[in-house]
Design a protein around this motif. Sequence first.
Motif, PDB file in Angstrom:
ATOM      1  N   CYS A  45     -20.814 -12.630  -4.635  1.00  0.00           N
ATOM      2  CA  CYS A  45     -22.125 -13.275  -4.514  1.00  0.00           C
ATOM      3  C   CYS A  45     -23.257 -12.411  -5.050  1.00  0.00           C
ATOM      4  O   CYS A  45     -24.372 -12.925  -5.260  1.00  0.00           O
ATOM      5  CB  CYS A  45     -22.395 -13.629  -3.051  1.00  0.00           C
ATOM      6  N   ARG A  93     -25.171 -12.678   5.348  1.00  0.00           N
ATOM      7  CA  ARG A  93     -24.169 -11.604   5.414  1.00  0.00           C
ATOM      8  C   ARG A  93     -24.634 -10.371   4.644  1.00  0.00           C
ATOM      9  O   ARG A  93     -24.507  -9.244   5.132  1.00  0.00           O
ATOM     10  CB  ARG A  93     -22.838 -12.109   4.856  1.00  0.00           C
ATOM     11  N   SER A 117     -15.341 -11.041  -1.108  1.00  0.00           N
ATOM     12  CA  SER A 117     -15.976 -12.359  -1.176  1.00  0.00           C
ATOM     13  C   SER A 117     -17.488 -12.241  -1.220  1.00  0.00           C
ATOM     14  O   SER A 117     -18.165 -13.050  -1.869  1.00  0.00           O
ATOM     15  CB  SER A 117     -15.547 -13.212   0.024  1.00  0.00           C
ATOM     16  N   ASP A 155     -30.886 -17.315  -7.284  1.00  0.00           N
ATOM     17  CA  ASP A 155     -30.209 -17.491  -5.995  1.00  0.00           C
ATOM     18  C   ASP A 155     -30.677 -16.482  -4.947  1.00  0.00           C
ATOM     19  O   ASP A 155     -30.096 -16.370  -3.879  1.00  0.00           O
ATOM     20  CB  ASP A 155     -28.689 -17.436  -6.152  1.00  0.00           C
ATOM     21  N   GLN A 214     -25.328 -21.153   9.095  1.00  0.00           N
ATOM     22  CA  GLN A 214     -24.113 -21.172   8.284  1.00  0.00           C
ATOM     23  C   GLN A 214     -23.552 -19.774   8.061  1.00  0.00           C
ATOM     24  O   GLN A 214     -22.397 -19.630   7.636  1.00  0.00           O
ATOM     25  CB  GLN A 214     -24.387 -21.825   6.922  1.00  0.00           C
ATOM     26  N   ASP A 215     -24.336 -18.742   8.325  1.00  0.00           N
ATOM     27  CA  ASP A 215     -23.936 -17.356   8.081  1.00  0.00           C
ATOM     28  C   ASP A 215     -23.388 -17.215   6.662  1.00  0.00           C
ATOM     29  O   ASP A 215     -22.307 -16.669   6.432  1.00  0.00           O
ATOM     30  CB  ASP A 215     -22.890 -16.893   9.101  1.00  0.00           C
ATOM     31  N   GLY A 216     -24.169 -17.685   5.707  1.00  0.00           N
ATOM     32  CA  GLY A 216     -23.760 -17.637   4.307  1.00  0.00           C
ATOM     33  C   GLY A 216     -24.002 -16.288   3.680  1.00  0.00           C
ATOM     34  O   GLY A 216     -24.258 -15.279   4.350  1.00  0.00           O
ATOM     35  N   ALA A 217     -23.940 -16.271   2.350  1.00  0.00           N
ATOM     36  CA  ALA A 217     -24.020 -15.003   1.617  1.00  0.00           C
ATOM     37  C   ALA A 217     -25.332 -14.267   1.876  1.00  0.00           C
ATOM     38  O   ALA A 217     -25.347 -13.042   2.018  1.00  0.00           O
ATOM     39  CB  ALA A 217     -23.855 -15.263   0.122  1.00  0.00           C
ATOM     40  N   HIS A 218     -26.453 -14.998   1.970  1.00  0.00           N
ATOM     41  CA  HIS A 218     -27.741 -14.332   2.198  1.00  0.00           C
ATOM     42  C   HIS A 218     -27.750 -13.626   3.547  1.00  0.00           C
ATOM     43  O   HIS A 218     -28.166 -12.468   3.658  1.00  0.00           O
ATOM     44  CB  HIS A 218     -28.885 -15.343   2.129  1.00  0.00           C
ATOM     45  N   ASN A 268     -28.861 -17.131   9.958  1.00  0.00           N
ATOM     46  CA  ASN A 268     -28.896 -18.559   9.662  1.00  0.00           C
ATOM     47  C   ASN A 268     -27.631 -19.201  10.206  1.00  0.00           C
ATOM     48  O   ASN A 268     -26.605 -18.533  10.379  1.00  0.00           O
ATOM     49  CB  ASN A 268     -29.113 -18.861   8.169  1.00  0.00           C
TER      50      ASN A 268
END
Length: 643
Positions: free
Chosen positions: A628, A302, A624, A557, A296-300, A294
């Motif tokens: 999550c 990563r 980090s 989430d 934004q390369d967010g928590a999901h 995605n």
Amino acid sequence: MNLPPATSSGQTDSAAAFDRRLPALWRGRQRFVILDGAFDGGRRFVQWWQAWQQDPHRCAQLHVISASPQIASGCAAALHPDGDSAVHALATQIARAWPPLTPNVHRLAFEGGRVQWLLVPLPLGTALRELLGEVDAFWLGSHAQATPDGAAPGATPALTIDQRLAKALARLAAPEATLAFDGPPASSDTESHRALRSAGFALTPPAPDSPCEAEMAWRYAPDFVPRRSATRSVKARPTDGPPHVLVIGGGLAGCAMAWALAEQGLRSTVFERRHGPALETSGNPAGIFHGIVNPQDGAHARFNRAAALEAQRAVSIALAGHGVQGSATGLLRLEKNPVDVAVMRDRLARLQLPPTYVQVLSAQEASARCGWPLTHPAWWYPGGGWVQPGALARSFLERAGERTTLRADVQVDALARGPDGWQLLDERGGTLAEAQQVVLANAGDALRLLRPWMPTSNPEAWPMRAVRGQISIGRLVSMAGLRLPRVPVTGSGYLLPDCGDDVIFGATAQTDDDDPAVRDRDHRHNLAQLSSLCGVDMGTNTDALRGRTGWRWSTDDRLPLLGPVPDLAAAALMDDLDQPLKVPRLAGLHACIALGSRGITWAALGAQVVAASISGAPLPIEASLHDCVDAARFVSRRSRRGS
């Protein structure tokens, strides 16, 4: 990965002295952790691994953490000029295990997990903030790769340790941890030495028969009480040996837990209420695994990326060594949104994800991969694929070997705190087993067992829900016009390649639905998705279809719940809970649940995270990212909202 020859002639006196100290430091230890802040292509890791192999008094578990941006350049773990066959064998194993260098922590396991290599392709200062675990020995080397963040390559001729870096090292240092680096003489008063002393490190003189100044070592021995940050784990009472862990649930998560615990040197007993492992949702005939991308390369993204790479390794071992059906040679995810291939490739370039992890394919290129005439571009995951989840679960148990015992047809009716830890009780209140460490790997049933500590009046602590899913299965001969793809294809729904005579596709996703029946309307939904995927109208006739239903438990989430279970009663008496690590925990009680529809992808990494938190090993994901997926994250979120 190329493996060019290398020599040890460039080894400094400080490096040689550090290596000579290791056997005495790790002698008889259960686990010994080395942090290498000066990556040399893997040669040093090979030397330490070989020294560990040759030492009859070695530690049971050797963990090496390599932290450096240079890791992203690849591994040149090398052979000695004399062609040492033993070193060649180790280098070959590394070459086979070397992962796609995505911006994640990567865990490589050798010797059945007794030797583990954690690769952190980040500057040392950043890596130290992202690491979770204790380090017994630091080798920092020299030159700019170990300087504070932001230093240009080659900008500093020798290592400089400022107070910030020294404090970061001290945060990870185990009591009496050793630290060494190339720098000015130990007798000189430099900025680095002053920073280390202020952080609690002290110089120890060399042995009488080793007057060389390089033999002097820094060790972590503060003459003050360190201000340690809060910890997310509560240590159980010490035992005479490695703890025996009780795992509740024998599905994919529970079997993966048995394997992960075994790799950490821990024994386990798995309790399963059915007559064998993986007979509920993990009992589907096949399923897919892959990462995601995605912008934004967010928590999901990563977590899915790290988990997909661990899943690829687990599935590959299951296919090669345990007779499991499946494939780990690629998966296509169609991009149905109206987006140009150039935009997708630009997104991928900005994320700097390697082609060994994911590629963008035009519709024509994707068609060549799967054997269909596609009209949409696709994400190609070279390490994705499909597998039988039940067979993968059994493969995990086989890999755990004698370190685990499966107790099938055993229903755990309740949990209770006993004098020696946690008691698993049957329906009559009798004790099935007792241990200090218990892992809940039983999906939504964990909520039932946790009612005394997590009452239904506080559902916000774990906002989980069951999602009903139905897959469809048909005979290929009865599905006119359908050709199976060469690789799994997913997008809106999914279709597996040749799994014998069956066509397997799906799946539905419905909340608040407890109907166990296989329904025609769900078959029609799956047929509509299949038509969209393959571009062929599959109609609505469901007469020749059969199916299977199951419930996947997911959080609000859409990430798993991993690690020590929060203690809500203790948390209610506290104010400052804005971070998961500050939330009090129920000592010895852990979770590996809420894997949702990604159980195949998430099980291996999730189990490794929980096993590391139990054993005390370095965690295989960044701090980090761990926040999550931490089992206490929803408590912290409520605290930040002031509720």
